[in-house]
Design a protein around this motif. Structure first.
Motif, short mmCIF file in Angstrom:
data_model
loop_
_atom_site.label_atom_id
_atom_site.label_comp_id
_atom_site.label_asym_id
_atom_site.label_seq_id
_atom_site.Cartn_x
_atom_site.Cartn_y
_atom_site.Cartn_z
N ALA A 39 -7.41 17.93 0.86
CA ALA A 39 -6.82 16.89 0.27
C ALA A 39 -6.74 17.60 -1.43
O ALA A 39 -4.92 17.74 -1.64
N ALA A 40 -6.52 18.53 -1.80
CA ALA A 40 -5.94 19.12 -3.16
C ALA A 40 -4.85 20.06 -2.72
O ALA A 40 -4.10 20.00 -3.90
N ALA A 42 -2.73 19.62 -0.08
CA ALA A 42 -1.72 18.56 0.27
C ALA A 42 -1.54 17.77 -0.54
O ALA A 42 0.22 18.52 -0.49
N GLU A 43 -1.96 17.84 -1.82
CA GLU A 43 -1.20 17.55 -3.08
C GLU A 43 -0.48 19.26 -3.66
O GLU A 43 1.12 18.46 -4.17
N ARG A 44 -1.15 20.13 -3.94
CA ARG A 44 -0.27 21.29 -4.27
C ARG A 44 0.67 21.24 -3.48
O ARG A 44 2.15 21.58 -4.33
N ASP A 45 0.98 21.16 -2.73
CA ASP A 45 2.22 21.12 -1.76
C ASP A 45 3.26 20.65 -1.49
O ASP A 45 4.72 20.89 -2.09
N LYS A 46 2.72 18.74 -1.89
CA LYS A 46 3.70 17.93 -2.65
C LYS A 46 4.10 18.32 -3.34
O LYS A 46 5.36 17.85 -4.12
N ALA A 47 3.36 18.51 -4.71
CA ALA A 47 4.29 18.28 -5.86
C ALA A 47 5.26 19.60 -6.29
O ALA A 47 6.15 19.55 -7.02
N GLU A 50 8.31 18.75 -4.59
CA GLU A 50 8.95 18.04 -5.33
C GLU A 50 9.73 18.12 -6.50
O GLU A 50 10.92 18.10 -6.83
#
Length: 98
Positions: A39-40, A42-47, A50
């Motif tokens: 999950a961490a 995936a959040e880094r990739d999303k940030a 963006e």
């Protein structure tokens, strides 16, 4: 010399035998990621994605010397008449003004 020949023959015969050896993996496989790590990540990739969207497109040239350059040089029209006829150009005679 016999020793050299024997070594060469063994090297030639050992090559195909070495190529047929099975590929053994003696190292343990790396442990898989925990759901929190996934999950961490995936959040880094999303940030990251963006942040890439926020970068403006560069449409203008960043060439600081672009205005200093002249138009590309033009091709010469052709050989001049004096060069074709072989007559030398007339030059001024006299003293220099300096």
């Amino acid at each position: 010399m016999k020793l050299f020949r024997l070594a060469a023959v063994l090297a030639v015969l050992a090559g195909p035998a070495y190529a047929q050896m099975p590929n053994l993996n003696l190292l343990q496989d790396a442990p898989s990621k925990t759901p929190e790590e996934k999950a961490a990540e995936a959040e880094r990739d999303k940030a990251y994605k963006e942040t890439l969207k926020k970068i403006p497109d560069s449409k203008a040239s960043n060439d600081p010397w672009g205005g200093m350059r002249a138009d590309p040089p033009k091709q010469p029209a052709g050989p001049k008449a004096s060069a074709v006829t072989g007559t030398p150009k007339k030059t001024k005679s006299g003293t220099a003004a300096n």
